[in-house]
Design an enzyme around this catalytic site. Structure first.
Site, PDB file in Angstrom:
ATOM      1  N   ARG A 180     -11.071  -7.561  15.857  1.00  0.00           N
ATOM      2  CA  ARG A 180      -9.825  -6.849  15.617  1.00  0.00           C
ATOM      3  C   ARG A 180      -9.763  -5.643  15.062  1.00  0.00           C
ATOM      4  O   ARG A 180     -10.574  -5.365  14.249  1.00  0.00           O
ATOM      5  CB  ARG A 180      -9.334  -8.111  14.365  1.00  0.00           C
ATOM      6  N   ARG A 207       3.650  -4.986  -1.116  1.00  0.00           N
ATOM      7  CA  ARG A 207       4.278  -3.587  -0.455  1.00  0.00           C
ATOM      8  C   ARG A 207       5.786  -3.545  -0.697  1.00  0.00           C
ATOM      9  O   ARG A 207       6.438  -4.320  -0.262  1.00  0.00           O
ATOM     10  CB  ARG A 207       4.078  -3.441   0.868  1.00  0.00           C
TER      11      ARG A 207
END
Length: 405
Positions: free
Chosen positions: A90, A240
């Site tokens: 990944r 976030r």
């Protein structure tokens, strides 16, 4: 030919891995190495339903990966050259350079090095994992699978920010999008559930978890997504902020004297659901909300409302929608979030079935829309490791078919 793929996910201080069949998705072993570079580390290798755990310092990624290889040697199964078709990695950011997975060579590594400024927190660790794996498995193809690649199909008007041309051309400022491997897996699975081909299916996919994003997918191709130049833009997330007025940055700098680093840290690590409620675990948040905690209730409402806004925006972008798909830890496991974000949208043809919505099993894919709903609402567990293995196996097969090395 073997179809086994070792999938590696190298983070800033951890290494997660899974050995699985790229065709069936069946995993033979999983594990992780945590707290890399810290005083104490933890190595976990699970095979045949049993977890083997070792506590010891892990110096760096080379030590972590060598420890992983040793765990396979001690506890099985074998991961020698004959047992592996590929090692799939990944990689968070492929920029505009990669729209497909890539067999890693020196050229690919050099390109990824050039992309580090776009993902300074993630790509260095991904690169280190690639380099060490090439040394430890010199005869096994290494394949990089990019979180951003799926979104390289976005049209120019969707990925372009209205900023000076020099920002775009010289500094590569544009929307990239993330969670691409999840979107690729989920959109294919959703089409199967609908009895349609991927090419004939339009979806709004909601990947909701500690990191959260939405995507508009037409015929298996991303046409827009909520995350942008970084994973900070878009939906409210665990820590976030998601979308905010960019002028807030200048305001904080002028009034508080904060540096850009201070502001970036606050928006990335101290905002979102955590900043609103004091917790970023949605299970805790929903329990506090149920208990009457006003801050938890507000955080829940802000989170769900932002999702709802993006559903409306992407419905308009697609024109025709066959399904809204919920995935990720929150999207899959929270009927309350699904109800708050998608309830009352009957005029759009989105009609939830309340009983189906609360009856979804922990690991099953399910339809939670009412009979007769014009737009299906699906809950689809994602499987990013299987998607990485599938893509790695496909690109290695293409290379073999073309006579590549």
């Amino acid at each position: 030919m073997t179809t086994q793929v070792l999938v590696l996910n190298a983070g800033s201080s951890s290494l997660k891995y899974r050995l699985l069949d790229g065709i069936t998705g069946v995993a033979e072993a999983t594990g992780s190495v945590e707290r890399i570079g810290e005083e104490s580390g933890r190595l976990t290798h699970s095979v045949d339903g049993r977890a083997h755990v070792e506590e010891r310092p892990v110096a760096d990624f080379e030590d972590a990966l060598r420890s992983t290889v040793e765990a396979f040697r001690q506890h099985g199964p074998a991961i020698d050259r004959d047992a592996l078709a590929a090692v799939g990695h990944r990689v968070v950011h492929g920029g505009s350079s990669f729209s497909e997975p890539a067999v890693v060579d020196d050229r690919v590594l050099a390109t990824l090095e050039d992309l580090v400024p776009l993902a300074p927190l993630h790509n260095p660790a991904n690169l280190e994992g690639l380099r060490v794996a090439r040394e430890l498995f010199p005869d096994v193809p290494q394949v990089a699978v990019f979180d951003t690649a799926f979104h390289q199909t976005m049209p120019e008007h969707a990925y372009t920010y209205a900023v000076p041309v020099a920002w775009r051309d010289e500094h590569r400022v544009r929307r990239y999008g993330f969670h691409g491997t999840s979107y690729a897996f989920v959109s294919r699975r959703a089409a199967e559930m609908l009895g349609r081909t991927v090419e004939d299916t339009n979806l709004i996919v909601l990947h909701l978890g500690n990191g959260a994003s939405a995507a508009a997918i037409r015929g298996g191709r991303s046409i827009d997504t909520s995350m942008g130049f970084t994973p900070l833009e878009g939906l409210v997330m665990g820590t976030r902020s998601g979308d905010i007025d960019p002028a807030i940055l200048g305001h904080l700098q002028r009034t508080l004297g904060w540096s850009l680093e201070d502001i970036d840290r606050a928006l990335t690590r101290e905002s979102g659901v955590l900043g609103l409620s004091g917790v970023n675990d949605f299970r805790v948040l929903e329990q506090r909300r149920e208990d009457g905690d006003a801050a938890a209730a507000l955080a829940f409402d802000v989170f769900a409302y932002r999702v709802r806004k993006y559903v409306g925006a992407y419905y308009a972008a697609l024109g025709e929608v066959h399904a809204v798909v919920c995935t990720g830890g929150v999207g899959q496991y929270s009927p309350d979030v699904r109800a708050a974000a998608l309830g009352g949208l009957d005029r759009l043809g989105i009609v939830l079935d309340p009983e189906r919505n609360v009856a979804v099993g922990r690991k099953e894919a399910a339809t939670v829309s009412a009979d007769g709903s014009d737009v299906a609402v699906l809950v689809v567990p994602t499987n990013e490791e299987w998607e990485i293995a599938r893509q790695a196996l496909a690109v290695v097969g293409e290379q073999d078919a073309s006579g590549g090395e």
